[in-house]
Design a protein around this motif. Structure first.
Motif, mmCIF file in Angstrom:
data_model
loop_
_atom_site.group_PDB
_atom_site.id
_atom_site.type_symbol
_atom_site.label_atom_id
_atom_site.label_comp_id
_atom_site.label_asym_id
_atom_site.label_seq_id
_atom_site.Cartn_x
_atom_site.Cartn_y
_atom_site.Cartn_z
ATOM 1 N N LYS A 1 23.029 43.617 40.088
ATOM 2 C CA LYS A 1 23.972 43.960 39.028
ATOM 3 C C LYS A 1 25.351 44.318 39.577
ATOM 4 C CE LYS A 1 20.406 45.825 35.987
ATOM 5 N NZ LYS A 1 19.996 47.010 35.222
ATOM 6 N N THR A 2 25.455 44.478 40.889
ATOM 7 C CA THR A 2 26.712 44.899 41.502
ATOM 8 C C THR A 2 27.017 44.004 42.693
ATOM 9 O OG1 THR A 2 26.320 47.195 40.837
ATOM 10 C CG2 THR A 2 27.919 46.828 42.612
ATOM 11 N N VAL A 3 28.250 43.504 42.749
ATOM 12 C CA VAL A 3 28.704 42.705 43.887
ATOM 13 C C VAL A 3 30.056 43.267 44.319
ATOM 14 C CG1 VAL A 3 29.314 40.424 44.757
ATOM 15 C CG2 VAL A 3 27.545 40.646 42.997
ATOM 16 N N LEU A 4 30.145 43.653 45.597
ATOM 17 C CA LEU A 4 31.407 44.155 46.144
ATOM 18 C C LEU A 4 32.025 43.089 47.034
ATOM 19 C CD1 LEU A 4 30.496 47.832 47.108
ATOM 20 C CD2 LEU A 4 31.318 46.917 44.930
ATOM 21 N N HIS A 5 33.327 42.899 46.881
ATOM 22 C CA HIS A 5 34.062 41.906 47.657
ATOM 23 C C HIS A 5 35.125 42.603 48.504
ATOM 24 C CE1 HIS A 5 32.585 38.443 45.282
ATOM 25 N NE2 HIS A 5 32.574 39.311 44.298
ATOM 26 N N PRO A 6 35.122 42.381 49.827
ATOM 27 C CA PRO A 6 36.230 42.897 50.633
ATOM 28 C C PRO A 6 37.457 42.032 50.364
ATOM 29 C CG PRO A 6 34.765 41.586 51.999
ATOM 30 C CD PRO A 6 34.141 41.648 50.630
ATOM 31 N N VAL A 7 38.608 42.663 50.237
ATOM 32 C CA VAL A 7 39.840 41.914 49.969
ATOM 33 C C VAL A 7 40.953 42.396 50.898
ATOM 34 C CG1 VAL A 7 39.212 41.444 47.567
ATOM 35 C CG2 VAL A 7 40.573 43.465 48.084
ATOM 36 N N SER A 8 41.842 41.481 51.250
ATOM 37 C CA SER A 8 42.949 41.847 52.133
ATOM 38 C C SER A 8 44.175 42.310 51.353
ATOM 39 C CB SER A 8 43.330 40.672 53.041
ATOM 40 O OG SER A 8 43.704 39.555 52.256
ATOM 41 N N ASP A 9 44.344 41.827 50.123
ATOM 42 C CA ASP A 9 45.475 42.224 49.287
ATOM 43 C C ASP A 9 44.920 42.598 47.914
ATOM 44 O OD1 ASP A 9 47.648 42.152 47.390
ATOM 45 O OD2 ASP A 9 48.835 41.051 48.884
ATOM 46 N N LEU A 10 44.808 43.892 47.664
ATOM 47 C CA LEU A 10 44.165 44.388 46.449
ATOM 48 C C LEU A 10 44.887 43.928 45.189
ATOM 49 C CD1 LEU A 10 41.773 46.069 45.463
ATOM 50 C CD2 LEU A 10 43.221 48.091 45.610
ATOM 51 N N ALA A 11 46.197 43.964 45.177
ATOM 52 C CA ALA A 11 46.957 43.566 43.981
ATOM 53 C C ALA A 11 46.734 42.094 43.651
ATOM 54 C CB ALA A 11 48.440 43.861 44.178
ATOM 55 N N LYS A 12 46.786 41.240 44.657
ATOM 56 C CA LYS A 12 46.579 39.807 44.420
ATOM 57 C C LYS A 12 45.142 39.532 43.972
ATOM 58 C CE LYS A 12 50.129 38.000 47.503
ATOM 59 N NZ LYS A 12 50.400 37.223 48.740
ATOM 60 N N ALA A 13 44.183 40.179 44.621
ATOM 61 C CA ALA A 13 42.781 39.980 44.256
ATOM 62 C C ALA A 13 42.519 40.482 42.836
ATOM 63 C CB ALA A 13 41.868 40.688 45.246
ATOM 64 N N LYS A 14 43.100 41.621 42.485
ATOM 65 C CA LYS A 14 42.913 42.177 41.142
ATOM 66 C C LYS A 14 43.393 41.181 40.089
ATOM 67 C CE LYS A 14 45.471 45.716 40.004
ATOM 68 N NZ LYS A 14 46.009 47.068 39.758
ATOM 69 N N ALA A 15 44.529 40.548 40.319
ATOM 70 C CA ALA A 15 45.058 39.565 39.368
ATOM 71 C C ALA A 15 44.108 38.372 39.226
ATOM 72 C CB ALA A 15 46.442 39.102 39.812
ATOM 73 N N VAL A 16 43.576 37.891 40.341
ATOM 74 C CA VAL A 16 42.667 36.739 40.307
ATOM 75 C C VAL A 16 41.382 37.083 39.562
ATOM 76 C CG1 VAL A 16 41.212 35.239 41.737
ATOM 77 C CG2 VAL A 16 43.610 35.632 42.363
ATOM 78 N N TYR A 17 40.771 38.226 39.877
ATOM 79 C CA TYR A 17 39.518 38.603 39.228
ATOM 80 C C TYR A 17 39.724 38.934 37.751
ATOM 81 C CZ TYR A 17 36.840 38.226 43.475
ATOM 82 O OH TYR A 17 36.203 37.727 44.584
ATOM 83 N N ALA A 18 40.861 39.517 37.398
ATOM 84 C CA ALA A 18 41.153 39.786 35.987
ATOM 85 C C ALA A 18 41.270 38.466 35.222
ATOM 86 C CB ALA A 18 42.429 40.609 35.844
ATOM 87 N N ALA A 19 41.904 37.482 35.833
ATOM 88 C CA ALA A 19 42.016 36.170 35.199
ATOM 89 C C ALA A 19 40.650 35.495 35.105
ATOM 90 C CB ALA A 19 42.995 35.292 35.977
ATOM 91 N N LEU A 20 39.868 35.572 36.163
ATOM 92 C CA LEU A 20 38.542 34.961 36.178
ATOM 93 C C LEU A 20 37.638 35.569 35.105
ATOM 94 C CD1 LEU A 20 36.296 33.213 37.550
ATOM 95 C CD2 LEU A 20 35.840 35.207 38.987
ATOM 96 N N LEU A 21 37.619 36.895 35.035
ATOM 97 C CA LEU A 21 36.712 37.592 34.127
ATOM 98 C C LEU A 21 37.271 37.749 32.714
ATOM 99 C CD1 LEU A 21 35.596 40.305 36.686
ATOM 100 C CD2 LEU A 21 34.276 38.298 35.948
ATOM 101 N N GLY A 22 38.587 37.599 32.581
ATOM 102 C CA GLY A 22 39.220 37.724 31.269
ATOM 103 C C GLY A 22 39.313 39.145 30.761
ATOM 104 N N ILE A 23 39.269 40.117 31.674
ATOM 105 C CA ILE A 23 39.349 41.530 31.296
ATOM 106 C C ILE A 23 40.152 42.299 32.335
ATOM 107 C CG2 ILE A 23 37.171 41.606 29.993
ATOM 108 C CD1 ILE A 23 35.852 42.807 32.529
ATOM 109 N N ALA A 24 40.647 43.456 31.936
ATOM 110 C CA ALA A 24 41.312 44.365 32.872
ATOM 111 C C ALA A 24 40.239 45.176 33.601
ATOM 112 C CB ALA A 24 42.247 45.305 32.111
#
Length: 118
Positions: A10-33
């Protein structure tokens, strides 16, 4: 075969190098904030899944995504998987709010997360 079952991944954690850029991508992918948004962790709740973004792999030093199997009794499941040959990577600890986590590696070095919500 086992005394404690799992409740699935139920939980997947992803390491990211740029949190702001990753947040934008995942928000777009999931369609939610994100529901959790801080400098050290961004978390999304989508359709019963928790997707977390961890800058720099966090203190646990993640280098690839880690899936967390939700279990009703983390201590029991940890004992079962280590008896079967898994090796503890990150010992059981409380990450706040009654949530316990631990990670183990399988015989091939794959990281498996275990999580219990109390």
């Amino acid at each position: 075969m086992t005394s404690s079952s799992t409740q699935g991944i139920k939980t997947v954690l992803h390491p990211v190098s740029d949190l702001a850029k990753a947040k934008a991508v995942y928000a777009a992918l999931l369609g939610i904030a994100p529901q959790s948004d801080s400098s050290y962790y961004v978390g999304f709740e989508a359709e019963g899944q928790h997707i977390g973004l961890v800058p720099g792999g966090g203190p646990q030093g993640m280098t690839s995504p880690v899936v967390y199997w939700h279990v009703p009794d983390l201590e029991a499941k940890l004992a079962e998987v280590t008896a079967a040959g898994a090796v503890v990577r990150e010992p059981l600890h409380d990450v706040g709010g009654g949530r316990l986590v631990a990670t183990v590696t399988d015989p091939d070095g794959n990281v498996l997360g275990l999580l219990e919500d109390r």
